[in-house]
Design a protein around this motif. Structure first.
Motif, short mmCIF file in Angstrom:
data_model
loop_
_atom_site.label_atom_id
_atom_site.label_comp_id
_atom_site.label_asym_id
_atom_site.label_seq_id
_atom_site.Cartn_x
_atom_site.Cartn_y
_atom_site.Cartn_z
N UNK A 76 0.83 -1.22 0.00
CA UNK A 76 0.00 0.00 0.00
C UNK A 76 0.86 1.26 0.00
N UNK A 77 1.93 1.26 0.78
CA UNK A 77 2.81 2.44 0.81
C UNK A 77 3.44 2.70 -0.56
N UNK A 78 3.94 1.64 -1.18
CA UNK A 78 4.57 1.78 -2.49
C UNK A 78 3.57 2.15 -3.59
N UNK A 79 2.43 1.46 -3.62
CA UNK A 79 1.54 1.58 -4.77
C UNK A 79 0.50 2.68 -4.64
N UNK A 80 0.18 3.09 -3.41
CA UNK A 80 -0.91 4.06 -3.24
C UNK A 80 -0.49 5.37 -2.58
N UNK A 81 0.67 5.39 -1.96
CA UNK A 81 1.09 6.60 -1.26
C UNK A 81 2.38 7.21 -1.82
#
Length: 233
Positions: A76-81
């Motif tokens: 989630x950190x890599x792909x969405x933030x």
């Protein structure tokens, strides 16, 4: 924007995230080292903070225990933030005699007994390695701080209480320096998404000598590793 596991909005998280397993270690690190701290997440008590360190914007967030947990949060950190690099700052058990309590292991690569990489449908065995530029910087700062450090492979295991008592010795025989539970999933996720990742581990216990630190020591005293991570963030 938020996810099922992170209530942060876009822009609240820095491009580099330091990621201890224990969310209370994230809280301690943020309150001790960062200025202008803002808490961006408390979903499932997986605490996350953003602040500045020597003028740089840095985020710190817990990952929880195990590869499924760090797999969720790192993805989630890599792909969405928009996060570009995650530096895991964790604890591990030493597997060989010359790796001592409180030494720092800079993980060059992670072996595993997990089936995490099956999702990529690769025609073989994937070797999960860290990002060299982060590793190189970590080594330089460890030398500068006169930290007792080791660089090499670790084993990221899915099993903490292993019924096969000889398992760790087998990994040690292949040169693995320590055992933990997250790095393979982190390195593989970063590679698949074109991002950077590194793991720094402080030896919390030894499977050779049976020495160990307390939970409070693991939360609040592994500062050499933390300071190296902050310097390269």
């Amino acid at each position: 924007m938020s996810t099922p596991h992170n209530q942060a909005q876009v822009g609240e998280i820095a491009q580099t995230v330091l990621m201890p397993g224990d969310p209370l270690r994230a809280k301690f690190l943020a309150e001790t080292y960062l200025e202008d701290v803002h808490q961006f997440n408390a979903v499932r008590n997986m605490l996350g903070y953003t602040g500045t360190y020597k003028g740089k914007k840095v985020s710190i967030m817990g990952s929880g225990m195990g590869q499924p947990s760090i797999g969720i949060y790192s993805h989630e950190l890599f792909s969405q933030y928009g996060v570009e690099a995650i530096i895991r700052i964790g604890s591990c058990g030493a597997l060989i005699e010359n790796v001592h309590l409180r030494d720092v292991i800079i993980a060059q690569g992670a072996c595993t007994d997990s089936n995490f990489a099956h999702q990529f449908e690769l025609p073989g065995t994937y070797s999960a390695i860290s990002s060299y530029d982060l590793l190189e910087k970590a080594v330089a700062h460890a030398k500068e701080k006169n930290v007792n450090y080791h660089v090499g492979n670790i084993i990221a295991s899915d099993i903490f209480y292993h019924f096969n008592q000889g398992t760790t010795q087998k990994w040690a025989s292949m040169g693995c320096l320590g055992v933990e539970m997250e790095s393979y999933a982190l390195f593989a996720t970063a590679a698949r998404l074109g991002k950077k990742a590194l793991t720094l581990l402080t030896v919390s216990d030894s499977l050779v000598t049976d020495e160990q630190t307390t939970p409070e020591e693991r939360e609040k005293t592994f500062t050499a590793m933390m300071e190296i991570a902050l310097e390269i963030a």
